[in-house]
Design a protein around this motif. Structure first.
Motif, short mmCIF file in Angstrom:
data_model
loop_
_atom_site.label_atom_id
_atom_site.label_comp_id
_atom_site.label_asym_id
_atom_site.label_seq_id
_atom_site.Cartn_x
_atom_site.Cartn_y
_atom_site.Cartn_z
N ASP A 60 0.83 -1.21 0.00
CA ASP A 60 0.00 0.00 0.00
C ASP A 60 0.87 1.26 0.00
OD1 ASP A 60 -2.31 1.51 0.12
OD2 ASP A 60 -2.92 0.82 2.10
N ASP A 61 0.31 2.34 -0.48
CA ASP A 61 0.97 3.66 -0.46
C ASP A 61 2.34 3.59 -1.11
OD1 ASP A 61 -1.25 4.46 0.90
OD2 ASP A 61 -0.29 4.58 2.85
N PHE A 62 2.45 2.82 -2.17
CA PHE A 62 3.74 2.62 -2.80
C PHE A 62 4.32 3.94 -3.33
CE2 PHE A 62 6.50 1.54 -6.41
CZ PHE A 62 7.42 0.75 -5.73
N VAL A 105 -0.28 2.30 -5.91
CA VAL A 105 0.48 3.53 -6.09
C VAL A 105 -0.21 4.66 -5.33
CG1 VAL A 105 1.33 5.21 -7.77
CG2 VAL A 105 1.26 2.77 -8.35
N ASP A 106 0.53 5.31 -4.47
CA ASP A 106 -0.03 6.34 -3.60
C ASP A 106 -0.65 7.48 -4.40
OD1 ASP A 106 -0.18 7.16 -0.67
OD2 ASP A 106 0.55 8.98 -1.65
N ARG A 107 -1.68 8.05 -3.84
CA ARG A 107 -2.41 9.07 -4.59
C ARG A 107 -1.63 10.36 -4.78
NH1 ARG A 107 -5.68 9.59 0.17
NH2 ARG A 107 -5.41 11.63 1.11
N ILE A 118 -3.97 2.11 -8.96
CA ILE A 118 -3.68 3.52 -8.75
C ILE A 118 -4.74 4.09 -7.80
CG2 ILE A 118 -3.21 5.74 -9.85
CD1 ILE A 118 -1.42 3.53 -10.92
N GLU A 119 -4.28 4.70 -6.70
CA GLU A 119 -5.18 5.25 -5.69
C GLU A 119 -5.49 6.72 -5.95
OE1 GLU A 119 -4.07 3.27 -1.49
OE2 GLU A 119 -2.83 4.98 -2.03
N GLY A 120 -6.61 7.14 -5.47
CA GLY A 120 -6.91 8.57 -5.41
C GLY A 120 -7.26 9.20 -6.75
MG MG Z 1 -2.73 6.11 0.85
#
Ligand code: MG
Ligand code: C2E
Ligand code: MG
Ligand code: MG
Length: 288
Positions: free
Chosen positions: A176-178, A198-200, A232-234
């Motif tokens: 997480d939060d790569f 991948v972190d936002r 891909i996050e966010g």
């Molecule tokens: Mg995050």
């Protein structure tokens, strides 16, 4: 230390107004006295395959409504819980709820569940997690555990062993939060991962920021070469979706596709932007 919201509850954000220490102290006290089963719930946020617009999984995100403090931000209460073994109780309660949900309410959904670094660091906590999953009789193939790099950085051997044991259940492992943490390539190479999130922070300005585009393109390529899926996050806007798709991204999560919400409302409220394409297309497969 908080701010009144419309319902007259106090909402606490980390670092706001008063001393962080007092805030921490009161949150910890409330957490210790909390009836976790009653006060904590999970909200669910979809992870979408943008090629087909199918929902591949839901990330379970903790929500705490304290009768004393009101709604407390997850970043804050998780951090407070992580200062002690309290986090193990929080994890146990939430995992129980996620698994109960998976058995009772919908036999098909795939759930991505966040574990704390402290959980991973404790062989006893990991064993308890394994036992909870086994006893639930949920097909662990429908479960992904999300962990951050910080979870493995302090005691790498223990971290790796913990992830291997979770994976041996049949569950998938997601980093997480790569991109926000340490020497990520080392972990990606050495850990038994299935997926990278991948972190936002990389996505926020992706449409204008060619450097961020280069980074995301490289991560996608790296994942492909290593046989990992990549989420891909966010993702918040159409434009971001378009740019990310051009960079090769397939799995996305973010407000554009749906905000975290109680599961009962997830299906009805979400996908304002993608409704037609997504409706009725839940799949049984995981994100990996
Ligand atoms: Mg995050
Ligand atoms: P995370 O695992 O990286 O979760 C993603 C966070 O990004 C969530 O915040 C989610 O609501 C938010 N988010 C999703 N899409 C968007 C978007 O498009 N735009 C923006 N601005 N934000 C978006 P949330 O729910 O506040 O959770 C924060 C963090 O708290 C999580 O980050 C995770 O590290 C931790 N957390 C949440 N639930 C749990 C849990 O059950 N156990 C543990 N150990 N940690 C948890
Ligand atoms: Mg997560
Ligand atoms: Mg994340």
């Amino acid at each position: 230390y908080g701010k009144e919201n419309r319902r007259g509850h106090t909402t606490i954000f980390s670092g706001q107004h008063e001393s962080r220490i007092r805030e921490f102290g009161s949150v910890e006290q409330a957490l210790r006295q909390a009836d976790l089963e009653k006060e904590m719930v999970l909200h669910y946020q979809p992870i979408v395959d943008v090629r087909t617009r199918e929902i591949r999984a839901y990330e379970a995100l903790a929500r705490w409504h304290s009768p004393v403090l009101g709604d407390v931000a997850p970043n804050l209460f998780i951090r407070v819980a992580e200062k002690s073994d309290l986090i193990h109780q929080v994890t146990a309660v939430l995992l129980g709820k996620a698994l109960a949900y998976m058995t009772q309410r919908d036999r098909r959904i795939h759930v991505s569940f966040n574990l704390s670094a402290r959980d991973i660091a404790s062989p006893e906590a990991v064993e308890k997690i394994r036992e909870t999953v086994r006893k639930s009789r949920v097909d662990a193939g429908r479960l992904t555990f999300e962990i951050t790099e910080t979870a493995v950085v302090q005691d790498f051997e223990q971290g790796r062993a913990a992830l291997s044991e979770l994976k041996a259940l049949g569950a998938k492992i997601s980093l997480d939060d790569f991109g926000t943490g340490y020497s990520s390539l080392h972990y990606i190479h050495q850990l038994p991962l299935n997926n990278v999130k991948v972190d936002r922070s990389f996505v926020e300005h992706i449409a204008q920021d060619t450097a961020a585009q280069g980074i995301v393109r490289s991560i996608v390529e790296l994942c492909r070469n290593l046989g990992l899926t990549c989420v891909i996050e966010g993702v918040e806007t159409d434009e971001q979706v378009a740019v990310l798709q051009r960079l090769g991204c397939t799995f996305m999560q973010g407000y554009h596709f749906g905000k975290p919400a109680p599961f009962e409302t997830v299906q009805s409220q979400q996908f304002r932007n993608a409704t037609a394409a997504i409706t009725g297309t839940q799949t049984t497969s995981g994100i990996a």
